[in-house]
Design a protein around this motif. Structure first.
Motif, PDB file in Angstrom:
ATOM      1  N   LEU A  80       0.880  -1.185   0.057  1.00  0.00           N
ATOM      2  CA  LEU A  80       0.179  -0.018  -0.077  1.00  0.00           C
ATOM      3  C   LEU A  80       1.023   1.435   0.055  1.00  0.00           C
ATOM      4  CD1 LEU A  80      -2.839   1.462   0.178  1.00  0.00           C
ATOM      5  CD2 LEU A  80      -2.411   1.172   2.774  1.00  0.00           C
ATOM      6  N   LEU A  81       1.937   1.259   0.855  1.00  0.00           N
ATOM      7  CA  LEU A  81       2.701   2.543   1.054  1.00  0.00           C
ATOM      8  C   LEU A  81       3.590   2.578  -0.386  1.00  0.00           C
ATOM      9  CD1 LEU A  81       3.948   2.075   4.745  1.00  0.00           C
ATOM     10  CD2 LEU A  81       2.508   3.925   3.579  1.00  0.00           C
ATOM     11  N   GLU A  82       4.038   1.682  -0.890  1.00  0.00           N
ATOM     12  CA  GLU A  82       4.710   1.762  -2.029  1.00  0.00           C
ATOM     13  C   GLU A  82       3.672   2.142  -3.348  1.00  0.00           C
ATOM     14  OE1 GLU A  82       6.365  -2.148  -2.569  1.00  0.00           O
ATOM     15  OE2 GLU A  82       8.175  -1.771  -1.134  1.00  0.00           O
ATOM     16  N   GLY A  83       2.703   1.728  -3.361  1.00  0.00           N
ATOM     17  CA  GLY A  83       1.847   2.097  -4.578  1.00  0.00           C
ATOM     18  C   GLY A  83       1.177   3.472  -4.346  1.00  0.00           C
ATOM     19  N   LEU A  84       1.192   4.140  -3.400  1.00  0.00           N
ATOM     20  CA  LEU A  84       0.615   5.425  -2.853  1.00  0.00           C
ATOM     21  C   LEU A  84       0.976   6.682  -4.024  1.00  0.00           C
ATOM     22  CD1 LEU A  84       0.114   5.828   1.008  1.00  0.00           C
ATOM     23  CD2 LEU A  84      -1.593   5.597  -1.019  1.00  0.00           C
ATOM     24  N   PRO A  85       2.268   6.739  -4.498  1.00  0.00           N
ATOM     25  CA  PRO A  85       2.582   7.605  -5.455  1.00  0.00           C
ATOM     26  C   PRO A  85       2.064   7.559  -6.746  1.00  0.00           C
ATOM     27  CG  PRO A  85       4.623   6.976  -4.337  1.00  0.00           C
ATOM     28  CD  PRO A  85       3.531   5.874  -3.811  1.00  0.00           C
ATOM     29  N   GLU A  86       1.710   6.254  -6.967  1.00  0.00           N
ATOM     30  CA  GLU A  86       1.032   6.282  -8.250  1.00  0.00           C
ATOM     31  C   GLU A  86      -0.402   6.894  -8.487  1.00  0.00           C
ATOM     32  OE1 GLU A  86       0.267   2.073  -9.931  1.00  0.00           O
ATOM     33  OE2 GLU A  86       1.941   1.511  -9.121  1.00  0.00           O
ATOM     34  N   VAL A  87      -1.274   6.824  -7.137  1.00  0.00           N
ATOM     35  CA  VAL A  87      -2.350   7.122  -6.966  1.00  0.00           C
ATOM     36  C   VAL A  87      -2.296   9.081  -7.579  1.00  0.00           C
ATOM     37  CG1 VAL A  87      -4.166   8.226  -5.242  1.00  0.00           C
ATOM     38  CG2 VAL A  87      -3.069   5.960  -4.890  1.00  0.00           C
ATOM     39  N   PHE A  88      -1.415   9.371  -6.961  1.00  0.00           N
ATOM     40  CA  PHE A  88      -1.191  11.078  -7.520  1.00  0.00           C
ATOM     41  C   PHE A  88      -0.354  11.393  -8.648  1.00  0.00           C
ATOM     42  CE2 PHE A  88      -1.715  10.669  -2.937  1.00  0.00           C
ATOM     43  CZ  PHE A  88      -2.885  11.364  -2.768  1.00  0.00           C
ATOM     44  N   ALA A  89      -0.033  10.343  -9.292  1.00  0.00           N
ATOM     45  CA  ALA A  89       1.028  10.585 -10.700  1.00  0.00           C
ATOM     46  C   ALA A  89      -0.301  10.799 -11.620  1.00  0.00           C
ATOM     47  CB  ALA A  89       1.593   9.212 -10.894  1.00  0.00           C
ATOM     48  N   GLY A  90       0.220  11.772 -12.781  1.00  0.00           N
ATOM     49  CA  GLY A  90      -0.505  12.087 -13.789  1.00  0.00           C
ATOM     50  C   GLY A  90      -0.395  11.184 -14.669  1.00  0.00           C
ATOM     51  N   GLY A  91      -1.053  11.486 -15.858  1.00  0.00           N
ATOM     52  CA  GLY A  91      -0.915  10.518 -17.095  1.00  0.00           C
ATOM     53  C   GLY A  91       0.404   9.623 -17.470  1.00  0.00           C
ATOM     54  N   ALA A  92       1.475  10.778 -17.517  1.00  0.00           N
ATOM     55  CA  ALA A  92       2.727  10.271 -17.577  1.00  0.00           C
ATOM     56  C   ALA A  92       3.356   9.571 -16.616  1.00  0.00           C
ATOM     57  CB  ALA A  92       3.820  11.101 -18.378  1.00  0.00           C
ATOM     58  N   GLY A  93       3.276  10.039 -15.507  1.00  0.00           N
ATOM     59  CA  GLY A  93       3.457   9.281 -14.239  1.00  0.00           C
ATOM     60  C   GLY A  93       3.070   7.931 -13.851  1.00  0.00           C
ATOM     61  N   ARG A  94       1.798   7.805 -14.349  1.00  0.00           N
ATOM     62  CA  ARG A  94       1.074   6.440 -14.170  1.00  0.00           C
ATOM     63  C   ARG A  94       1.667   5.574 -14.895  1.00  0.00           C
ATOM     64  NH1 ARG A  94      -4.803   8.288 -13.431  1.00  0.00           N
ATOM     65  NH2 ARG A  94      -4.623   8.494 -11.252  1.00  0.00           N
ATOM     66  N   LYS A  95       1.919   6.015 -16.362  1.00  0.00           N
ATOM     67  CA  LYS A  95       2.607   4.728 -17.078  1.00  0.00           C
ATOM     68  C   LYS A  95       3.742   4.594 -16.826  1.00  0.00           C
ATOM     69  CE  LYS A  95       3.919   4.517 -22.131  1.00  0.00           C
ATOM     70  NZ  LYS A  95       4.043   5.182 -23.289  1.00  0.00           N
ATOM     71  N   LEU A  96       4.795   5.684 -16.211  1.00  0.00           N
ATOM     72  CA  LEU A  96       6.120   5.111 -15.624  1.00  0.00           C
ATOM     73  C   LEU A  96       6.031   4.363 -14.494  1.00  0.00           C
ATOM     74  CD1 LEU A  96       8.152   8.545 -15.974  1.00  0.00           C
ATOM     75  CD2 LEU A  96       8.439   6.460 -17.268  1.00  0.00           C
ATOM     76  N   ALA A  97       4.974   4.521 -13.843  1.00  0.00           N
ATOM     77  CA  ALA A  97       4.715   3.845 -12.461  1.00  0.00           C
ATOM     78  C   ALA A  97       4.509   2.312 -12.662  1.00  0.00           C
ATOM     79  CB  ALA A  97       3.638   4.453 -11.629  1.00  0.00           C
ATOM     80  N   LYS A  98       3.655   2.209 -13.821  1.00  0.00           N
ATOM     81  CA  LYS A  98       3.126   0.765 -14.094  1.00  0.00           C
ATOM     82  C   LYS A  98       4.305  -0.041 -14.868  1.00  0.00           C
ATOM     83  CE  LYS A  98      -1.725   0.899 -15.333  1.00  0.00           C
ATOM     84  NZ  LYS A  98      -2.687   0.752 -16.185  1.00  0.00           N
ATOM     85  N   GLU A  99       5.081   0.755 -15.570  1.00  0.00           N
ATOM     86  CA  GLU A  99       6.364   0.144 -16.137  1.00  0.00           C
ATOM     87  C   GLU A  99       7.303  -0.226 -15.122  1.00  0.00           C
ATOM     88  OE1 GLU A  99       7.982   2.708 -19.073  1.00  0.00           O
ATOM     89  OE2 GLU A  99       6.039   2.752 -20.305  1.00  0.00           O
ATOM     90  N   HIS A 100       7.444   0.837 -13.972  1.00  0.00           N
ATOM     91  CA  HIS A 100       8.530   0.404 -13.011  1.00  0.00           C
ATOM     92  C   HIS A 100       8.085  -0.939 -12.422  1.00  0.00           C
ATOM     93  CE1 HIS A 100      11.325   1.092  -9.550  1.00  0.00           C
ATOM     94  NE2 HIS A 100      10.151   1.076  -8.895  1.00  0.00           N
TER      95      HIS A 100
END
Length: 124
Positions: free
Chosen positions: A48-68
Motif C-alpha cells: 500500500l505504501l509503495e503504491g501510494l505515489p501512483e495514486v497522485f501521478a498524472g498520465g505520464a507518471g502513471r505510465k512510468l509507475a506501471k512500467e516500473h
C-alpha cells in the motif's frame, strides 16, 4: 495435505492494509482478527505504501509507475529463480536465532555456498 489456497479481493487487502497503517492495533492483533499471518498483513501494508505515489501521478507518471512495477515484478521473479538454484541459506538467520544477535553479518562470505568458497566442485 493442506486445503485450497485462499484468495483475497483487492478491497479486503486494502481494508486490512489501511487498518495496519492506522496503527490503532498491532499487526499481530489485526492478523488474528482476520485469520491471517502477521507477515501477510505487513506485506499488504508495505505494498500500500509503495503504491501510494501512483495514486497522485498524472498520465505520464502513471505510465512510468506501471512500467516500473512490471520491471520490479520481472526482476523479483528472476532473482527468486536464480536464488532457488543456488541452495543458499543465509547464515545470519540461523546464527542470530541462536546467539541473540539480530544485526547484519560482518561480511558477505556467509552468503557464499560452501562449494564455491572452497573452489572445489560439489559432488552428487
Amino acid at each position: 495435505m493442506a486445503g485450497k489456497r485462499r484468495r483475497f479481493t483487492a478491497e479486503f487487502k486494502a481494508r486490512v492494509a489501511l487498518e495496519a497503517l492506522r496503527e490503532r492495533d498491532s499487526v499481530q492483533a489485526i492478523a488474528r482478527r482476520h485469520e491471517l499471518h502477521p507477515n501477510q498483513v505487513s506485506t499488504w501494508k508495505r505494498q500500500l505504501l509503495e503504491g501510494l505515489p501512483e495514486v497522485f501521478a498524472g498520465g505520464a507518471g502513471r505510465k512510468l509507475a506501471k512500467e516500473h512495477c512490471k520491471e520490479q515484478m520481472k526482476l523479483s521473479g528472476l532473482v527468486a529463480r536464480n536464488m532457488s538454484g543456488l541452495n543458499i541459506v543465509p547464515v545470519e538467520a540461523s546464527v542470530a536465532s541462536r546467539s541473540g544477535h539480530d544485526g547484519p553479518p560482518h561480511d558477505d562470505a556467509s552468503l557464499v555456498p560452501p562449494e564455491a568458497a572452497s573452489g572445489r566442485p560439489r559432488r552428487s
